[in-house]
Structure formats: C-alpha cells, structure tokens
Design a protein around this motif. Structure first.
Motif, PDB file in Angstrom:
ATOM      1  N   PRO A 121       0.826  -1.216   0.000  1.00 36.81           N
ATOM      2  CA  PRO A 121       0.000   0.000   0.000  1.00 36.81           C
ATOM      3  C   PRO A 121       0.851   1.254   0.000  1.00 36.81           C
ATOM      4  O   PRO A 121       1.986   1.243   0.474  1.00 36.81           O
ATOM      5  N   LYS A 122       0.283   2.347  -0.523  1.00 30.40           N
ATOM      6  CA  LYS A 122       1.072   3.559  -0.720  1.00 30.40           C
ATOM      7  C   LYS A 122       1.618   4.122   0.584  1.00 30.40           C
ATOM      8  O   LYS A 122       2.731   4.606   0.649  1.00 30.40           O
ATOM      9  N   ARG A 123       0.785   4.088   1.641  1.00 32.82           N
ATOM     10  CA  ARG A 123       1.234   4.672   2.900  1.00 32.82           C
ATOM     11  C   ARG A 123       1.669   3.598   3.877  1.00 32.82           C
ATOM     12  O   ARG A 123       1.339   3.642   5.057  1.00 32.82           O
ATOM     13  N   HIS A 124       2.388   2.616   3.373  1.00 36.77           N
ATOM     14  CA  HIS A 124       2.868   1.548   4.248  1.00 36.77           C
ATOM     15  C   HIS A 124       3.909   2.127   5.208  1.00 36.77           C
ATOM     16  O   HIS A 124       4.694   2.991   4.841  1.00 36.77           O
ATOM     17  N   GLU A 125       3.897   1.603   6.461  1.00 38.28           N
ATOM     18  CA  GLU A 125       4.726   2.256   7.482  1.00 38.28           C
ATOM     19  C   GLU A 125       6.208   1.963   7.300  1.00 38.28           C
ATOM     20  O   GLU A 125       7.049   2.808   7.533  1.00 38.28           O
ATOM     21  N   TYR A 126       6.530   0.727   6.908  1.00 38.53           N
ATOM     22  CA  TYR A 126       7.962   0.407   6.995  1.00 38.53           C
ATOM     23  C   TYR A 126       8.533  -0.278   5.759  1.00 38.53           C
ATOM     24  O   TYR A 126       9.640  -0.789   5.825  1.00 38.53           O
ATOM     25  N   ILE A 127       7.826  -0.265   4.652  1.00 34.50           N
ATOM     26  CA  ILE A 127       8.383  -0.916   3.471  1.00 34.50           C
ATOM     27  C   ILE A 127       9.657  -0.198   3.013  1.00 34.50           C
ATOM     28  O   ILE A 127      10.613  -0.821   2.535  1.00 34.50           O
ATOM     29  N   HIS A 128       9.715   1.143   3.234  1.00 35.25           N
ATOM     30  CA  HIS A 128      10.926   1.875   2.852  1.00 35.25           C
ATOM     31  C   HIS A 128      12.115   1.467   3.715  1.00 35.25           C
ATOM     32  O   HIS A 128      13.231   1.330   3.230  1.00 35.25           O
ATOM     33  N   HIS A 129      11.844   1.252   5.007  1.00 32.18           N
ATOM     34  CA  HIS A 129      12.920   0.782   5.879  1.00 32.18           C
ATOM     35  C   HIS A 129      13.439  -0.574   5.414  1.00 32.18           C
ATOM     36  O   HIS A 129      14.635  -0.845   5.438  1.00 32.18           O
ATOM     37  N   VAL A 130      12.483  -1.423   5.002  1.00 34.29           N
ATOM     38  CA  VAL A 130      12.879  -2.768   4.574  1.00 34.29           C
ATOM     39  C   VAL A 130      13.761  -2.692   3.332  1.00 34.29           C
ATOM     40  O   VAL A 130      14.824  -3.328   3.264  1.00 34.29           O
ATOM     41  N   THR A 131      13.339  -1.870   2.359  1.00 30.77           N
ATOM     42  CA  THR A 131      14.153  -1.814   1.141  1.00 30.77           C
ATOM     43  C   THR A 131      15.514  -1.171   1.421  1.00 30.77           C
ATOM     44  O   THR A 131      16.516  -1.533   0.826  1.00 30.77           O
ATOM     45  N   LEU A 132      15.513  -0.216   2.362  1.00 33.91           N
ATOM     46  CA  LEU A 132      16.783   0.400   2.753  1.00 33.91           C
ATOM     47  C   LEU A 132      17.720  -0.649   3.346  1.00 33.91           C
ATOM     48  O   LEU A 132      18.915  -0.691   3.021  1.00 33.91           O
ATOM     49  N   LEU A 133      17.152  -1.506   4.197  1.00 30.77           N
ATOM     50  CA  LEU A 133      17.964  -2.574   4.791  1.00 30.77           C
ATOM     51  C   LEU A 133      18.480  -3.517   3.710  1.00 30.77           C
ATOM     52  O   LEU A 133      19.648  -3.935   3.730  1.00 30.77           O
ATOM     53  N   LEU A 134      17.599  -3.841   2.741  1.00 32.78           N
ATOM     54  CA  LEU A 134      18.014  -4.773   1.695  1.00 32.78           C
ATOM     55  C   LEU A 134      19.104  -4.165   0.816  1.00 32.78           C
ATOM     56  O   LEU A 134      19.955  -4.859   0.285  1.00 32.78           O
ATOM     57  N   ARG A 135      19.068  -2.832   0.650  1.00 33.03           N
ATOM     58  CA  ARG A 135      20.087  -2.168  -0.157  1.00 33.03           C
ATOM     59  C   ARG A 135      21.454  -2.182   0.526  1.00 33.03           C
ATOM     60  O   ARG A 135      22.478  -2.413  -0.099  1.00 33.03           O
TER      61      ARG A 135
END
Lengths: 260, 138
Positions: free
Chosen positions: A184-198
């Motif tokens: 979903p667009k306003r997901h709370e932590y998907i950005h954190h997850v992708t940051l960790l994966l990067r």
C-alpha cells in the motif's frame, strides 16, 4: 379457466425465452453483455481489492437470483390465484442492491475487511523475512537469498521470486521501486525494509524496529475497538429496557380499551 | 528434522504448522529453524531473539486486553443476565400467560424479541473472540 390462463402465460413466456435465445437482437445483447455481465464498475472494484472472482459469474449469480425470486414469487401467486403485489419486485431490487460493489455497500465492507486481513498477513511475513535476512546477512547475494527463502512465505512467495528476477534483470533501483509498489502507498515500513536490503552491512536491528512499530499499531487498533465494543455491547440491554416499557404500555392500552 | 527425508514432505508439514497456528511468530519460528537447518549456524541466537520479541508482544496484548476487559465481560455475560432478570421481573409482575402473549403474539413484542436475541448473539460472539486474542501483531 384460471389454469388455462396460467398455462397460456407460461407458454407465451417460454416462446419469448426461446426466441430471445435464438434470435437475440444485437443491441439488447450488447447491453446485457456490457452493462450487466461484464460491468466495468464491478471489475474495477474486484481489481482494487484484489478479489479473484470472475465478474461474469458474480453478476450472473446476482441477477439470476433476483430474477429467479421474481419468477418463483409471481409464479406461485398465479398458481394459487393470489393478488399480485410489488413485494417480490422490491425483494429482487434489495438482493441486487445488497450485493452491489459500490462504496459502503455490505459487499464493499466485506472486501475491505478481507483486503485489510491480507495486508496484515503480508506485513507479518515481511517482518519474518527481515528477521531471516538479518540472520543470514552477507552470506549469500540478495537474489539467491530471495529465491532460497521464498518457499517459507506463502503470501510473499511470488513477490520475492519476481523481486529476485528483477534484481538480476533490471538492477536494484527499479527492482526495489517495483517491490515497494506491491505494498500500500502509505505503508509504514516498506521503505525501511528496502533500505535494509540495499545496505545490509550498515543498518542494524531493523526487525526489532519493525516489531515495535507493529506493536504500536496493534495497540492503536485495540484502543479504536474499545468504544465501539462498549456501544455494541450496551445496545441489547438498552433495547430490553425499551422493549419492557413498550410491552407494559401495550398492556395498559389493551386493558383500557376493554374497560371503556 | 531427520525424520523428514523428503523435501516435499518437510515443506508440506511446515505449511501445515504455519496454517494451524497462523501467526507472525509461527512463520518466523519455522522459517528461522529451516534456514538454520539448511545453511548451518546456531539456533541459540535466533531463538533467544524470537523469545524476546514474543514476550514484549505478549505484554502488549495483555495490556490492550485489560483496557477492553469491562466491555468484553459486559458483552459476554452481562447482557444475558440483564435480559433474563428484566424479562423475569416483568413476567412476575404481569403474570406469565399475559407476559407470554404480549411478548410473542404482538408485532412489537416479537420484533423486539428477534432484535434483542440477534444483538445478544452478535455481542456474545464478538466478545468471546476478543477475549482470547492471539499472540500476534494483527
């Protein structure tokens, strides 16, 4: 005489059905196909909520149920010789209205609830995936890791496989952008997850952070439930009070009428 | 672990376990155990962290439930007790045959009766479900 009339009516109806089936005029057929069976709105609602039902089947069931009820009700009324009322028509309209997918209808609420549940399930699997990633950090490359662990997560499996494919085919940026778009667009932590994966080596303890976020969401949800639960649980008792008062009033009126 | 000679059998059993428990922690537990089993490494650290996460979530679940405890108790048994007490009192005052006729043979009485029964059932079911929350983030 009545039986003859009913038989005649049935014959006429059957004749029309056969005629429609064999020589359906194109405009009506197109109208039925486009507006009823392959309705655009229903298809869009199904897509928005990720429902994998066939629009055609769903629409057919809806309208055939309504039509069947009309035929049954009026048929039995004709057979027993009762008066024809508008009741069955209203009931059929109610069936069609209750099963429509426009916003705030029962079906819409049901779809929303279902989608919310699926999202929560995916979030849980995402947390488990991040924990796993932190355990095996740096041991294998990310695409291989995604394929390796995709078997453990039933709701994320296809997404992880696709992510692995895109990582090798299109590069990190586009692959992660695609992965974020799957949530979903306003997901709370998907950005954190992708940051960790990067940058697996630089960030520490992301899973603990995700668990804390999820916990605060859980608590907020329960706090939201509280008032509604109280209201819902007080309503029956309140209605019982009103009911007793109404019964007593009715009793008094009946007694009063008998006396006077 | 060693009893499962075949990969497919192991996967099936894993899925069965996750489906029957169906929480985030079940998924995390199974996936971590399988991952360690396949790649080598120590179970100890993973399990310790999992236990810590479960413990703090358990505290959160208990706290959340404590806040809604009054409403849940009211929905589970309070409604039933109130309804039975009030109806029994009315029946005692009006005498039972009169009360039964008023309740079941008039349109208002029957309608209210159906409404009350459905309302009590709904609140009972919801309260019983909420009184046993699962250890999860959902």
């Amino acid at each position: 005489m009545e039986q003859v009339a009913v038989l005649g009516l049935t014959a006429v109806l059957a004749y029309f059905c056969v005629m429609l089936a064999y020589r359906r005029p194109p405009p009506i057929r197109r109208l039925v196909e486009e507006k009823l069976l392959n309705s655009e709105g229903v298809r869009r609602a199904f897509e928005a909520f990720g429902v994998r039902w066939k629009v055609r089947v769903y629409q057919s069931v809806r309208y055939l149920t309504a039509a069947g009820w009309i035929v049954y009700a009026y048929g039995s009324a004709l057979m027993t010789g009762e008066k024809l009322t508008t009741g069955p028509l209203l009931a059929a309209a109610l069936i069609v209205a209750l099963t429509s997918t426009i916003p705030f209808s029962p079906v819409w609420w049901f779809f929303r609830w279902k989608k919310r549940r699926e999202e929560l399930e995916r979030d849980g699997e995402l947390i488990a995936f991040v924990r796993l990633f932190e355990m095996g950090r740096g041991r294998t490359s990310l695409p291989v890791f995604c394929v390796q662990v995709s078997g453990y997560f039933s709701a994320l499996r296809t997404d992880l496989l696709e992510l692995s494919r895109r990582l090798t085919a299109e590069g990190q940026d586009r692959a992660f952008a695609w992965f974020e778009s799957r949530f979903p667009k306003r997901h709370e932590y998907i950005h954190h997850v992708t940051l960790l994966l990067r940058q697996p080596q630089e960030t520490r303890e992301v899973s603990g952070f995700l668990e804390k976020l999820s916990r605060s969401h859980f608590e907020r949800r329960w706090k939201l439930i509280g008032p509604w639960l109280s209201v819902m649980n007080v309503v029956p008792s309140f209605v019982v009070m009103v009911m007793v008062v109404m019964l007593v009033v009715q009793y008094v009126t009946i007694v009063k009428n008998q006396i006077s | 672990m060693t009893a499962h000679t075949y990969e497919g059998e192991l996967n099936r059993e894993t899925e069965r376990f996750v489906r029957s428990i169906g929480t985030t922690f079940a998924i995390a537990f199974v996936s971590e155990v399988l991952f360690v089993y396949r790649t080598g490494g120590s179970y100890y650290e993973a399990m310790t962290r999992l236990v810590e996460a479960m413990e703090s979530q358990w505290i959160a679940v208990r706290n959340a439930q404590k806040e809604a405890a009054d409403a849940i108790q009211m929905g589970a048994w309070g409604n039933l007790i109130v309804t039975v007490a009030i109806c029994a009192g009315t029946a005692f005052v009006l005498s039972w045959p009169v009360y039964a006729k008023l309740q079941f043979q008039t349109a208002i009485g029957a309608g209210f009766f159906v409404f009350v029964v459905i309302g009590i059932l709904i609140s009972l079911i919801v309260s019983l479900i909420l009184s046993r929350p699962r250890l999860d983030f959902k």
